[in-house]
Design an enzyme around this catalytic site. Sequence first.
Site, PDB file in Angstrom:
ATOM      1  N   GLU A 179      -4.603  15.931  -9.003  1.00  8.33           N
ATOM      2  CA  GLU A 179      -5.753  16.771  -8.626  1.00  8.33           C
ATOM      3  C   GLU A 179      -5.684  18.132  -9.304  1.00  8.33           C
ATOM      4  O   GLU A 179      -6.709  18.698  -9.677  1.00  8.33           O
ATOM      5  CB  GLU A 179      -5.814  16.951  -7.104  1.00  8.33           C
ATOM      6  CG  GLU A 179      -6.368  15.752  -6.376  1.00  8.33           C
ATOM      7  CD  GLU A 179      -6.744  16.104  -4.957  1.00  8.33           C
ATOM      8  OE1 GLU A 179      -7.709  16.848  -4.751  1.00  8.33           O
ATOM      9  OE2 GLU A 179      -6.046  15.626  -4.044  1.00  8.33           O
ATOM     10  N   GLU A 237     -13.769  12.176   1.280  1.00  7.34           N
ATOM     11  CA  GLU A 237     -13.582  12.905   0.019  1.00  7.34           C
ATOM     12  C   GLU A 237     -13.748  11.921  -1.144  1.00  7.34           C
ATOM     13  O   GLU A 237     -13.347  10.752  -1.032  1.00  7.34           O
ATOM     14  CB  GLU A 237     -12.153  13.474   0.012  1.00  7.34           C
ATOM     15  CG  GLU A 237     -11.750  14.205  -1.251  1.00  7.34           C
ATOM     16  CD  GLU A 237     -10.233  14.467  -1.316  1.00  7.34           C
ATOM     17  OE1 GLU A 237      -9.438  13.549  -0.998  1.00  7.34           O
ATOM     18  OE2 GLU A 237      -9.860  15.582  -1.681  1.00  7.34           O
ATOM     19  N   ASN A 242     -13.562  19.492  -6.927  1.00  7.45           N
ATOM     20  CA  ASN A 242     -13.558  18.462  -5.892  1.00  7.45           C
ATOM     21  C   ASN A 242     -14.489  19.009  -4.799  1.00  7.45           C
ATOM     22  O   ASN A 242     -14.143  19.975  -4.115  1.00  7.45           O
ATOM     23  CB  ASN A 242     -12.122  18.263  -5.387  1.00  7.45           C
ATOM     24  CG  ASN A 242     -11.994  17.079  -4.454  1.00  7.45           C
ATOM     25  OD1 ASN A 242     -12.982  16.617  -3.883  1.00  7.45           O
ATOM     26  ND2 ASN A 242     -10.777  16.594  -4.288  1.00  7.45           N
ATOM     27  N   ASN A 270      -8.354  11.629   1.330  1.00  4.68           N
ATOM     28  CA  ASN A 270      -7.645  10.511   0.681  1.00  4.68           C
ATOM     29  C   ASN A 270      -6.177  10.870   0.764  1.00  4.68           C
ATOM     30  O   ASN A 270      -5.721  11.762   0.030  1.00  4.68           O
ATOM     31  CB  ASN A 270      -7.998  10.424  -0.810  1.00  4.68           C
ATOM     32  CG  ASN A 270      -9.343   9.810  -1.096  1.00  4.68           C
ATOM     33  OD1 ASN A 270      -9.473   8.616  -1.321  1.00  4.68           O
ATOM     34  ND2 ASN A 270     -10.372  10.653  -1.106  1.00  4.68           N
ATOM     35  N   LYS A 309     -13.414  22.379  -2.942  1.00  4.24           N
ATOM     36  CA  LYS A 309     -12.077  22.330  -2.315  1.00  4.24           C
ATOM     37  C   LYS A 309     -11.208  23.531  -2.712  1.00  4.24           C
ATOM     38  O   LYS A 309     -11.010  23.797  -3.906  1.00  4.24           O
ATOM     39  CB  LYS A 309     -11.393  21.021  -2.717  1.00  4.24           C
ATOM     40  CG  LYS A 309     -10.072  20.733  -2.047  1.00  4.24           C
ATOM     41  CD  LYS A 309      -9.621  19.315  -2.401  1.00  4.24           C
ATOM     42  CE  LYS A 309      -8.319  18.920  -1.777  1.00  4.24           C
ATOM     43  NZ  LYS A 309      -7.989  17.505  -2.093  1.00  4.24           N
ATOM     44  N   CYS A 344      -9.753  17.193   2.542  1.00  8.32           N
ATOM     45  CA  CYS A 344      -8.405  16.625   2.556  1.00  8.32           C
ATOM     46  C   CYS A 344      -7.272  17.612   2.769  1.00  8.32           C
ATOM     47  O   CYS A 344      -6.965  17.981   3.889  1.00  8.32           O
ATOM     48  CB  CYS A 344      -8.167  15.799   1.301  1.00  8.32           C
ATOM     49  SG  CYS A 344      -6.742  14.727   1.541  1.00  8.32           S
TER      50      CYS A 344
HETATM   51  N1  CDT Z   1      -6.643  14.325  -1.480  1.00  7.28           N
HETATM   52  C1  CDT Z   1      -5.657  15.075  -0.970  1.00  7.28           C
HETATM   53  O1  CDT Z   1      -5.791  16.284  -0.867  1.00  7.28           O
HETATM   54  N2  CDT Z   1      -4.513  14.448  -0.629  1.00  7.28           N
HETATM   55  C2  CDT Z   1      -3.331  15.113  -0.184  1.00  7.28           C
HETATM   56  C3  CDT Z   1      -2.177  14.263  -0.516  1.00  7.28           C
HETATM   57  C4  CDT Z   1      -0.891  14.956  -0.386  1.00  7.28           C
HETATM   58  S1  CDT Z   1      -0.456  15.942  -1.718  1.00  7.28           S
HETATM   59  C5  CDT Z   1       0.033  14.888  -2.937  1.00  7.28           C
HETATM   60  C6  CDT Z   1      -3.325  15.400   1.305  1.00  7.28           C
HETATM   61  O2  CDT Z   1      -3.046  16.546   1.686  1.00  7.28           O
HETATM   62  O3  CDT Z   1      -3.533  14.486   2.118  1.00  7.28           O
END
Ligand code: CDT
Length: 306
Positions: free
Chosen positions: A144, A47, A108, A195, A125, A170
Amino acid sequence: MVRSIRVGAAQLGPISRDAERSEVVNRLVALMRQASDEGCQLVVFPELALTTFFPRWYLDDVPEELDSYYETEMPGPETQPLFDEAKTLGIGFYLGYAELTPEKTRYNSAVLVEADGSIVGHYRKVHMPGHEEHEPDRPFQHLERRYFKEGPDGFDVWEAFNGVIGMGLCNDRRWPETYRVMGLQGVELILIGYNTPLHYAPDPSQNPLQSFHNQLVMQAGAYQNGTWVIGVAKGGVEEGVDSLAESMIIAPSGQIVAQAETTGDELIVADCDLDWCKHYKETLFDFDRYRRPEMYKLITESKTDQ
Ligand code: CDT
């Protein structure tokens, strides 16, 4: 004919805040060449694979920096070398990136590119995690929800690479609906870049469980829908924030068949027999025979019944 596709999961280590796009694209090209040398037909990147994970900063006072993280064209001048290399090598790829549309909407996004360099699929996304406003008490932000609009298009699948391919990004991987909506369309290979900071500010008791949860959701999604799942991280310590690596390739049985060992740039490879999906799609998870959608109405009628 055996429908097997050799897939490379091209994990990335950290990308610094001041990294030039060309520098990052060179890293992607190096991983793509390695994948091609190892006989891959498809290589999957993370991502937001072209920049540092910028939602960790509140950037209202530097809007030009925020804008610099988005692509206004795909391919654009800086990403064209990746498309050219793919075409030369005859290899397809999935790439996550920040998209700024001509109407100035921010998504995204990810693209799926065929071996001839043409874009076959575009995904925005759906599940947008984090928060909208600056929360200075956090050690770092997860903005995000400020920097991206929720994707309006849902979960499509595409006939490509001799199979049925789907994409997520993600946080999507944590939601069973992601896999099921694609499962209902016969998906055989789901590509998901991520990420995932190891520190989760709203509930740090989850921090030591990040690895477990990553495996739990992707293995369950694969098994319950009889599909391959390719999860690809941007991991390691980026601008002081440690993120989960552990990129993995999961078979329709739910078993992990390849897993990254480092937190840096690393390619893992597996031969994905798409016909393996049938074992599950035509037995335990024969949707036509066993699903009871009339029992699941709450899922689409509401966010929650409480
Ligand atoms: N990039 C992404 O979606 N990261 C989220 C982080 C947790 S929510 C702050 C994830 O689900 O891994």
